[in-house]
Design a protein around this motif. Sequence first.
Motif, PDB file in Angstrom:
ATOM      1  N   GLU A 274       0.752  -1.059  -0.035  1.00  0.00           N
ATOM      2  CA  GLU A 274      -0.054   0.031   0.072  1.00  0.00           C
ATOM      3  C   GLU A 274       0.737   1.339   0.051  1.00  0.00           C
ATOM      4  O   GLU A 274       0.721   2.051  -0.954  1.00  0.00           O
ATOM      5  CB  GLU A 274      -0.893  -0.124   1.201  1.00  0.00           C
ATOM      6  N   LYS A 275       1.655   1.257   0.848  1.00  0.00           N
ATOM      7  CA  LYS A 275       2.387   2.258   1.081  1.00  0.00           C
ATOM      8  C   LYS A 275       4.145   2.437   0.400  1.00  0.00           C
ATOM      9  O   LYS A 275       4.483   3.638   0.349  1.00  0.00           O
ATOM     10  CB  LYS A 275       2.772   2.777   2.709  1.00  0.00           C
ATOM     11  N   GLY A 276       4.537   1.336   0.173  1.00  0.00           N
ATOM     12  CA  GLY A 276       6.126   1.093  -0.183  1.00  0.00           C
ATOM     13  C   GLY A 276       6.806   0.983   1.026  1.00  0.00           C
ATOM     14  O   GLY A 276       6.299   1.225   2.169  1.00  0.00           O
ATOM     15  N   TYR A 277       8.127   0.541   0.872  1.00  0.00           N
ATOM     16  CA  TYR A 277       8.840   0.167   2.007  1.00  0.00           C
ATOM     17  C   TYR A 277       9.407   1.137   2.857  1.00  0.00           C
ATOM     18  O   TYR A 277       9.139   1.392   3.964  1.00  0.00           O
ATOM     19  CB  TYR A 277      10.237  -0.471   1.336  1.00  0.00           C
ATOM     20  N   GLU A 278       9.931   2.400   2.310  1.00  0.00           N
ATOM     21  CA  GLU A 278      10.345   3.606   2.983  1.00  0.00           C
ATOM     22  C   GLU A 278       9.206   4.186   3.805  1.00  0.00           C
ATOM     23  O   GLU A 278       9.399   4.622   5.057  1.00  0.00           O
ATOM     24  CB  GLU A 278      11.075   4.637   2.023  1.00  0.00           C
ATOM     25  N   ALA A 279       7.940   4.175   3.194  1.00  0.00           N
ATOM     26  CA  ALA A 279       6.902   4.966   3.998  1.00  0.00           C
ATOM     27  C   ALA A 279       6.514   4.090   4.922  1.00  0.00           C
ATOM     28  O   ALA A 279       5.403   4.623   5.859  1.00  0.00           O
ATOM     29  CB  ALA A 279       5.868   5.411   2.926  1.00  0.00           C
TER      30      ALA A 279
ATOM     31  N   LYS B 295       7.759  -2.361  -7.992  1.00  0.00           N
ATOM     32  CA  LYS B 295       8.674  -1.306  -6.937  1.00  0.00           C
ATOM     33  C   LYS B 295       9.135  -1.755  -5.666  1.00  0.00           C
ATOM     34  O   LYS B 295      10.210  -1.760  -4.949  1.00  0.00           O
ATOM     35  CB  LYS B 295       7.836  -0.079  -6.680  1.00  0.00           C
ATOM     36  N   LEU B 296       8.053  -2.822  -5.174  1.00  0.00           N
ATOM     37  CA  LEU B 296       8.355  -3.495  -3.854  1.00  0.00           C
ATOM     38  C   LEU B 296      10.000  -4.496  -3.766  1.00  0.00           C
ATOM     39  O   LEU B 296      10.671  -4.553  -2.937  1.00  0.00           O
ATOM     40  CB  LEU B 296       7.493  -4.361  -3.396  1.00  0.00           C
TER      41      LEU B 296
END
Length: 200
Positions: free
Chosen positions: A26-31, A105-106
């Motif tokens: 949902e948000k990505g790794y960094e977020a 992206k993940l």
Amino acid sequence: MSGLREQKKQETRKTIMEVAKGLFLEKGYEATSTELVARRAGIGSGTLFNYFPSKAELLVEVMRAEFTGMEERKDLSFEVQETAEATVRNYLTKRLEGFSLLEKKLFRELIVASLNAYQSKPEFLQSLMQLDFMFIEELVELLKEVRRLGKLQDHFEVEIAAELIYSSVMFETLIYLYHEERSLEEVLEQTGRKLTFILK
């Protein structure tokens, strides 16, 4: 009593991984913060770190579960086809189909997170390499079975072939991850061309 405690620990671990997977997508790794994962999982941050020492290691475990086809599945059943090439193609299709469920992206973030974690914790690389070795070992076992059934010559070197197939898959997968227009079907198609060469 210890059995119940162990069951509870396994349930908590599974919950953490399910929550983390959803948040990473949902948000990505960094977020995605470990605090948010802990809150959504209904535990304290300290408890989360008892299970996963870092966010990078949590991501690796989530991806490991995807790679193995969910934690409860221990073995990948081999379906032998008419030829060795068709058998390996079928195996790779099943093994890689989970990739299509996760965003590119993940996967890219997994690579970056892994490299960052390796800088401060070199032994972290061993955890990642276990996935590679598991893949190669499965290929070796599959090729041995295919050879036993007479679909490969008796002197066919399955260990070398498994490493070559693995290398081909990794090369095509990297291209897939870093080229948005590249599809999983193209990965399998290009890998298949190399299979024809390796298994001929």
